[in-house]
Scaffold this active site. Structure first.
Site, PDB file in Angstrom:
ATOM      1  N   ASP A 212      85.917 107.846   9.880  1.00 41.47           N
ATOM      2  CA  ASP A 212      84.851 108.222  10.182  1.00 41.47           C
ATOM      3  C   ASP A 212      84.393 109.613   9.594  1.00 41.47           C
ATOM      4  O   ASP A 212      85.242 110.504  10.232  1.00 41.47           O
ATOM      5  CB  ASP A 212      83.975 108.057  11.589  1.00 41.47           C
ATOM      6  CG  ASP A 212      82.564 108.419  11.764  1.00 41.47           C
ATOM      7  OD1 ASP A 212      82.158 109.474  11.888  1.00 41.47           O
ATOM      8  OD2 ASP A 212      81.977 107.268  12.006  1.00 41.47           O
ATOM      9  N   GLU A 255      78.977 105.802   6.680  1.00 38.69           N
ATOM     10  CA  GLU A 255      79.991 106.579   6.487  1.00 38.69           C
ATOM     11  C   GLU A 255      81.309 106.261   6.906  1.00 38.69           C
ATOM     12  O   GLU A 255      82.225 106.971   7.143  1.00 38.69           O
ATOM     13  CB  GLU A 255      79.784 108.096   6.939  1.00 38.69           C
ATOM     14  CG  GLU A 255      79.591 108.119   8.501  1.00 38.69           C
ATOM     15  CD  GLU A 255      78.483 107.768   9.241  1.00 38.69           C
ATOM     16  OE1 GLU A 255      77.949 108.157  10.596  1.00 38.69           O
ATOM     17  OE2 GLU A 255      77.463 107.122   8.758  1.00 38.69           O
TER      18      GLU A 255
END
Length: 353
Positions: A212, A255
């Site tokens: 992440d 993301e």
């Protein structure tokens, strides 16, 4: 995605090699199984082309080979397409394979000792050569070259369609749909491998890492989505340089990214993932500057559900994000250290350590 083709009204109007291969394509394309598609190509060749041996060789780029010196980095390496974990082999001493890889043209040679032909055919992915079909000891048959050329074109087109269906349009990595299918296959194969391996040996292990990008929302808010997309593209390129050919990389969503590291446990993978984290930490993104990443990793063990595997890696990632970010944490190590409670398996039992 569904494949369609029109069978000739008269079976004599088409070569049986193309008919048998197209039959296999219809069955396999819907399953998006490139491995099965490749196997069907070899099987069709064995049935309809008179030759001693067929090899489908994937051409590897320098990032997919552990080159130790300058000479290795200049060498061209190939790997058996049907054995993705096989050792890369250099082809510098094989003039025919090297010529095909570099010129992207078919190579045909009659062997003086047998009088039979060696044929090397390039296989393309869009505009670049991605593999070579090597036919050894081929008997001369009138019109067979044309049929082979058509067959390879069909095969190349189908591989391209399969890859497009499983690739993320922005980063070029595999997408979430491909991730779900691969994880399910790996969990199932983990149990099969463990049953095949002798009790005195350790079964091969794989692990799942979830990534992440830290504070990614601020990039979109401050610079706009165009710069945010550029960060995602550059991040995926750094991943492609950091991990091996056999490791599977995915854009998990937004993301978030995922990597399946093959043939390694999660604890052993921590150092590999830590190296990637440090690389990213020092990388300068255009306009944005530096970004960091949080990483959680867990084993893919036999006899577990897909949800359990993902949940464990996600728990490790969640721990990182709530303890400073910009770190790599292993689920198994966190549990042993008492920092995480064990994830319950599907049966409701608590796993033991």
């Amino acid at each position: 995605m569904t494949a369609h083709y029109t069978r000739p009204r008269n079976q004599n109007d088409a070569d049986p090699l193309l008919i048998s291969y197209l039959d296999a394509i219809v069955a396999l394309t819907c399953q998006r199984e490139a491995h099965g598609l490749t196997a069907s190509l070899i099987d069709s060749l064995c049935q309809h082309v008179r030759a001693e041996r067929f090899r489908l060789l994937a051409i590897l780029n320098h990032n997919q080979v552990d080159a130790t010196d300058a000479d290795d980095r200049q060498e061209t390496f190939v790997r058996d397409w049907l054995e993705p974990l096989s050792v890369p082999v250099p082809i510098g001493e094989d003039e025919d394979l090297l010529a095909c890889a570099r010129t992207k043209n078919r190579i045909s040679r009659t062997m003086p000792d047998t009088g039979r032909r060696r044929l090397i055919l390039p296989i393309f992915n869009v505009n670049d050569i991605t593999a070579m079909l090597a036919i050894e000891g081929m008997h001369e048959v009138s019109g067979e070259d044309e049929v082979l050329a058509r067959l390879i074109q069909i095969f190349s087109n189908q591989l391209y369609l399969l890859s497009r269906n499983e690739l993320d349009g922005l980063t070029g990595l595999h997408n979430r749909q491909a991730f779900d299918a691969r994880i399910k296959q790996l969990v199932l194969s983990a149990g099969q491998q463990e049953r095949r391996v002798h009790s005195s040996q350790a079964a091969p292990r794989n692990c799942l890492a979830l990534f992440d990008i830290d504070h990614f929302k601020t990039v979109n808010d401050k610079y706009g989505h165009l710069y945010g997309d550029e960060v995602l593209v550059q991040f995926s390129r750094l991943m492609s340089h950091a991990f091996r050919h056999q490791d599977m990389m995915f854009r998990y969503g937004g993301e978030e990214f995922a990597v399946v590291l093959v043939g390694i446990t999660s604890e052993a993978a921590v150092s590999v993932l830590e190296s990637f984290r440090r690389t990213l930490e020092t990388y300068i993104f255009p306009q944005i500057g530096r970004k960091t990443v949080s990483i959680g990793v867990a084993d893919i063990a036999a006899g577990e559900s897909v949800d359990t595997v993902i949940n464990r890696a996600d728990k490790a990632l969640y721990y990182v994000k709530h303890h400073g970010r910009n770190r790599v944490c292993c689920y198994e190590m966190l549990v042993k250290e008492g920092k995480l409670a064990p994830v319950q398996v599907a049966t409701g039992d608590i796993e033991l350590f």
